[in-house]
Design an enzyme around this catalytic site. Structure first.
Site: not given
Ligand code: GRF
Length: 206
Positions: A22, A77, A108, A124, A156, A158, A188
């Site tokens: 990502n 943490r 976090l 997510h 946020t 939560e 996606q």
């Molecule tokens: C993604 O599916 C993200 O939504 C999830 O972990 C994966 C991470 O993939 N929480 P990358 O490190 O971005 O390849």
């Protein structure tokens, strides 16, 4: 066009824990769509809580500043999050950075979330508010869902709540495993995360 003056620069600090696909999609979109010229936005740093995160090498190869904060080296943490905030501040002299969680597998603390309120975004791998937390693909398959997806949202206090910026839907197909579904969702994610950030930059100043 020359660089935007410093006061209008908008650093993006991307936090990762693993592959960083990502993060890669965001870096590529920022280049291709000229976010720096259009919004003053630039990727200021990639920070990982895992020294072995594959995305670190990719980012370094792109000439991007990287930093590692191994969460195991901190007693709590709270201590880790305080150090993380300091690490971000090193790349964010004006305290205006947008902090982009991209596969950052840490919960976090409220203090951290409060500090970056309105400047903290996450992706997510589920159609929130369904399936917050871990093992989303397995849970969606087990629940008999016909569709799964991904959600970009502001963070946020939560877990996996917060205003939704963007979502994508994919079908769950007969015979899907958590792995095949994860791969379909991930393609996606790579589309909606850069798109959500671009719109967030366009629609929100400062
Ligand atoms: C993604 O599916 C993200 O939504 C999830 O972990 C994966 C991470 O993939 N929480 P990358 O490190 O971005 O390849």
């Amino acid at each position: 066009m020359s660089d935007a003056p410093r006061s209008t620069l908008r650093p993006l600090v991307i936090l990762i824990s693993g592959t960083g696909s990502n993060m890669q999609a965001i870096v590529r979109a920022a280049q291709a769509q000229r976010w720096r010229e259009r919004y003053g936005a630039f990727v200021a740093a990639i920070i990982s809580n895992r020294p072995d995160a594959k995305g670190l090498a990719w980012a370094a190869g792109e000439g991007l500043p990287t930093a590692v904060l191994d969460h195991k080296a901190y007693p709590s943490r709270e201590a880790f999050d305080a150090a993380l905030a300091q690490a971000i501040a090193r790349f964010d002299p004006d305290a205006t950075a947008r902090v982009v969680l991209a596969g950052f597998m840490r919960i976090l603390t409220p203090a951290f979330v409060e500090r970056f309120a309105g400047r903290l975004v996450n992706i997510h791998p589920s159609l929130l508010p369904a399936f917050p937390g871990l093992h989303t693909h397995q849970r969606a398959i087990e629940a008999g869902c016909r569709f799964a997806g991904a959600t970009v949202h502001l963070v946020t206090a939560e877990l996996d709540q917060g205003p939704i910026l963007e979502q994508a839907v994919v079908p769950i197909l007969p015979g899907d495993t958590p792995e095949t579904l994860a791969a379909r969702v991930l393609t996606q994610e790579h589309l909606i995360y850069p798109r959500a950030i671009e719109r967030w930059l366009r629609e929100t100043g400062g």
